[in-house]
Design a protein around this motif. Structure first.
Motif, PDB file in Angstrom:
ATOM      1  N   LEU A   1       0.785  -1.235   0.000  1.00  0.00           N
ATOM      2  CA  LEU A   1       0.000   0.000   0.000  1.00  0.00           C
ATOM      3  C   LEU A   1       0.818   1.286   0.000  1.00  0.00           C
ATOM      4  N   MET A   2       1.924   1.323   0.689  1.00  0.00           N
ATOM      5  CA  MET A   2       2.599   2.596   0.934  1.00  0.00           C
ATOM      6  C   MET A   2       3.088   3.281  -0.342  1.00  0.00           C
ATOM      7  N   HIS A   3       3.348   2.529  -1.400  1.00  0.00           N
ATOM      8  CA  HIS A   3       3.833   3.136  -2.642  1.00  0.00           C
ATOM      9  C   HIS A   3       2.698   3.653  -3.525  1.00  0.00           C
ATOM     10  N   LEU A   4       1.443   3.434  -3.124  1.00  0.00           N
ATOM     11  CA  LEU A   4       0.315   3.794  -3.978  1.00  0.00           C
ATOM     12  C   LEU A   4      -0.164   5.231  -3.787  1.00  0.00           C
ATOM     13  N   TRP A   5       0.333   5.922  -2.782  1.00  0.00           N
ATOM     14  CA  TRP A   5      -0.158   7.274  -2.501  1.00  0.00           C
ATOM     15  C   TRP A   5       0.339   8.256  -3.563  1.00  0.00           C
ATOM     16  N   MET A   6      -0.572   8.753  -4.390  1.00  0.00           N
ATOM     17  CA  MET A   6      -0.196   9.671  -5.463  1.00  0.00           C
ATOM     18  C   MET A   6      -1.408  10.510  -5.870  1.00  0.00           C
ATOM     19  N   PRO A   7      -1.908  11.365  -4.973  1.00  0.00           N
ATOM     20  CA  PRO A   7      -3.068  12.194  -5.332  1.00  0.00           C
ATOM     21  C   PRO A   7      -2.763  13.130  -6.489  1.00  0.00           C
ATOM     22  N   ARG A   8      -3.806  13.432  -7.262  1.00  0.00           N
ATOM     23  CA  ARG A   8      -3.720  14.334  -8.413  1.00  0.00           C
ATOM     24  C   ARG A   8      -2.878  13.772  -9.545  1.00  0.00           C
ATOM     25  N   ALA A   9      -2.691  12.473  -9.581  1.00  0.00           N
ATOM     26  CA  ALA A   9      -1.872  11.891 -10.647  1.00  0.00           C
ATOM     27  C   ALA A   9      -2.526  12.068 -12.013  1.00  0.00           C
ATOM     28  N   ARG A  10      -3.854  12.127 -12.043  1.00  0.00           N
ATOM     29  CA  ARG A  10      -4.576  12.247 -13.315  1.00  0.00           C
ATOM     30  C   ARG A  10      -5.794  13.133 -13.122  1.00  0.00           C
ATOM     31  N   GLY A  11      -6.479  13.350 -14.221  1.00  0.00           N
ATOM     32  CA  GLY A  11      -7.735  14.078 -14.143  1.00  0.00           C
ATOM     33  C   GLY A  11      -7.659  15.494 -14.664  1.00  0.00           C
ATOM     34  N   ASP A  12      -8.807  16.149 -14.698  1.00  0.00           N
ATOM     35  CA  ASP A  12      -8.932  17.513 -15.176  1.00  0.00           C
ATOM     36  C   ASP A  12      -8.106  18.462 -14.302  1.00  0.00           C
TER      37      ASP A  12
ATOM     38  N   THR B   1      -2.985  13.975   3.118  1.00  0.00           N
ATOM     39  CA  THR B   1      -1.558  13.652   2.988  1.00  0.00           C
ATOM     40  C   THR B   1      -0.820  13.857   4.299  1.00  0.00           C
ATOM     41  N   ARG B   2      -1.225  14.826   5.074  1.00  0.00           N
ATOM     42  CA  ARG B   2      -0.587  15.035   6.382  1.00  0.00           C
ATOM     43  C   ARG B   2      -0.740  13.800   7.271  1.00  0.00           C
ATOM     44  N   GLN B   3      -1.951  13.232   7.303  1.00  0.00           N
ATOM     45  CA  GLN B   3      -2.161  12.029   8.099  1.00  0.00           C
ATOM     46  C   GLN B   3      -1.415  10.841   7.504  1.00  0.00           C
ATOM     47  N   TRP B   4      -1.400  10.748   6.167  1.00  0.00           N
ATOM     48  CA  TRP B   4      -0.702   9.641   5.509  1.00  0.00           C
ATOM     49  C   TRP B   4       0.799   9.699   5.807  1.00  0.00           C
ATOM     50  N   ASP B   5       1.381  10.881   5.666  1.00  0.00           N
ATOM     51  CA  ASP B   5       2.814  11.024   5.928  1.00  0.00           C
ATOM     52  C   ASP B   5       3.155  10.665   7.378  1.00  0.00           C
ATOM     53  N   ASN B   6       2.289  11.028   8.279  1.00  0.00           N
ATOM     54  CA  ASN B   6       2.516  10.689   9.679  1.00  0.00           C
ATOM     55  C   ASN B   6       2.496   9.181   9.892  1.00  0.00           C
ATOM     56  N   LEU B   7       1.538   8.489   9.255  1.00  0.00           N
ATOM     57  CA  LEU B   7       1.468   7.029   9.378  1.00  0.00           C
ATOM     58  C   LEU B   7       2.714   6.370   8.777  1.00  0.00           C
ATOM     59  N   VAL B   8       3.113   6.843   7.593  1.00  0.00           N
ATOM     60  CA  VAL B   8       4.287   6.266   6.933  1.00  0.00           C
ATOM     61  C   VAL B   8       5.535   6.460   7.787  1.00  0.00           C
ATOM     62  N   GLN B   9       5.686   7.642   8.366  1.00  0.00           N
ATOM     63  CA  GLN B   9       6.858   7.896   9.201  1.00  0.00           C
ATOM     64  C   GLN B   9       6.861   7.008  10.438  1.00  0.00           C
ATOM     65  N   ARG B  10       5.705   6.784  11.019  1.00  0.00           N
ATOM     66  CA  ARG B  10       5.627   5.902  12.194  1.00  0.00           C
ATOM     67  C   ARG B  10       6.019   4.472  11.830  1.00  0.00           C
ATOM     68  N   VAL B  11       5.574   4.020  10.655  1.00  0.00           N
ATOM     69  CA  VAL B  11       5.954   2.678  10.208  1.00  0.00           C
ATOM     70  C   VAL B  11       7.455   2.598   9.991  1.00  0.00           C
TER      71      VAL B  11
END
Length: 327
Positions: free
Chosen positions: A264-275, A292-302
């Motif tokens: 899962l951790m490599h899948l975070w990529m908001p705004r990769a596509r779209g209008d 992303t703030r919460q995601w980055d915090n989780l990743v750093q804890r891991v």
């Protein structure tokens, strides 16, 4: 929200996205993913490999003739087709999406099906549409007999997760999430805006939007699919790590962290596509609730936990005594 010829301008677009992990021990490559998502033989599957692997099915249509949910109880009958599609991200996260657009007013009587089939993804009301009440009704969910976009999205998702290509060995335990959205026209000269984003019970999320006139419903659907994908990632990792970042050492800690790291951790990529215009709406979710703030915090804890586990002295493994030796 552009309308096809012979239809009035669109005043409401709505949809629902279902998101889940693909029940396969290994992620699908681009060829297998294209085979999985070949929902129609007459149209090709779209494959994008940059900035990540993303595969999008052809659009299919589901004909409907039913009442539309409304917040004020108004009885509005709609007839036409709902657009449905599926997407697979990095061969791992599967989504199905159902959406439609509708004009402010339609005929008093139902027309022949040929009229609706040449207007894909358009639901025409019989009479006048109370657009604000309809938007709230769709977000709240309808009663039996009323339009159910989630049921339509599930009609595509269910056969896909049972496809013979899949070994039914999901790499982690997770739940399906649902994201419902409704988009109304923005005032002239105004840009897109998120009026409301809610996290409800039973893994339901709702998004109410304002978008400039002329915005394609497919583009709004793509934005909401991106929202749904990253909300699913965040929700799933939070659940995977819930109570597992405490004082746990050795194999148990690695077992708890491994699914998040490997899948899962490599899948975070908001705004990769779209209008590009609609991508700016990500700024709202980055500010509050702060995806992303919460995601980055989780990743750093891991990462901190893995570094700590790696730094701890390895415990000797007891060897079994040989026959005849004293223990």
């Amino acid at each position: 929200m552009t309308a096809p010829p012979d239809t009035a301008p669109t005043v409401l677009a709505c949809g629902e996205v279902r998101t889940c992990v693909l029940p396969s021990r290994r992620p699908l490559d681009s060829d297998a993913a294209a085979q999985l998502l070949q929902l129609r033989a007459d149209e090709r599957v779209l494959v994008s490999k940059r900035p990540n692997l993303y595969v999008l099915s052809p659009q299919t249509l589901t004909g409907v003739d039913c009442r539309l949910p409304t917040a004020n109880g108004a009885k509005v009958r709609v007839v036409g087709t709902v657009a449905v599609r599926a997407a697979l991200t990095e061969g791992r996260i599967l989504q199905s999406s159902a959406y439609f657009r509708t004009p402010a007013q339609g005929p008093d009587r139902r027309r022949p099906w040929g009229h609706y089939l040449i207007r894909p993804g358009v639901l025409e009301p019989l009479g006048r549409l109370p657009e604000s009440a309809a938007a709230q009704g769709v977000l709240a969910g309808g009663r039996p007999g009323e339009l159910d976009l989630g049921l339509i999205a599930d009609g595509v998702l269910t056969p896909l997760v049972r496809h013979p290509l899949l070994d039914q060995r999901a790499p982690l335990k997770s739940r399906h999430t649902r994201l419902r959205w409704a988009a109304l026209p923005a005032d002239p000269g105004q840009g897109p805006a998120i009026e409301e984003f809610t996290l409800a019970e039973d893994d339901l999320r709702t998004v109410r939007l304002r978008v400039p006139a002329g915005t394609e419903p497919a583009a709004i659907a793509a934005l909401c699919e991106d929202f749904a994908l990253h909300d699913w990632l965040l929700t799933t990792v939070v659940r995977l790590l819930d109570g597992r970042l405490g004082p746990v050492e050795g194999p148990d800690a690695l077992t708890a962290l491994r699914p998040a790291v490997e899948h899962l951790m490599h899948l975070w990529m908001p705004r990769a596509r779209g209008d590009r215009t609609l991508r700016a709406l990500w700024d709202v979710l980055e500010h509050d609730p702060g995806f992303t703030r919460q995601w980055d915090n989780l990743v750093q804890r891991v990462r901190d936990r893995l570094a700590l586990l790696n730094a701890l002295p390895k415990q000797p493994v007891a060897q079994p005594a040989r026959a005849g030796e004293k223990t």
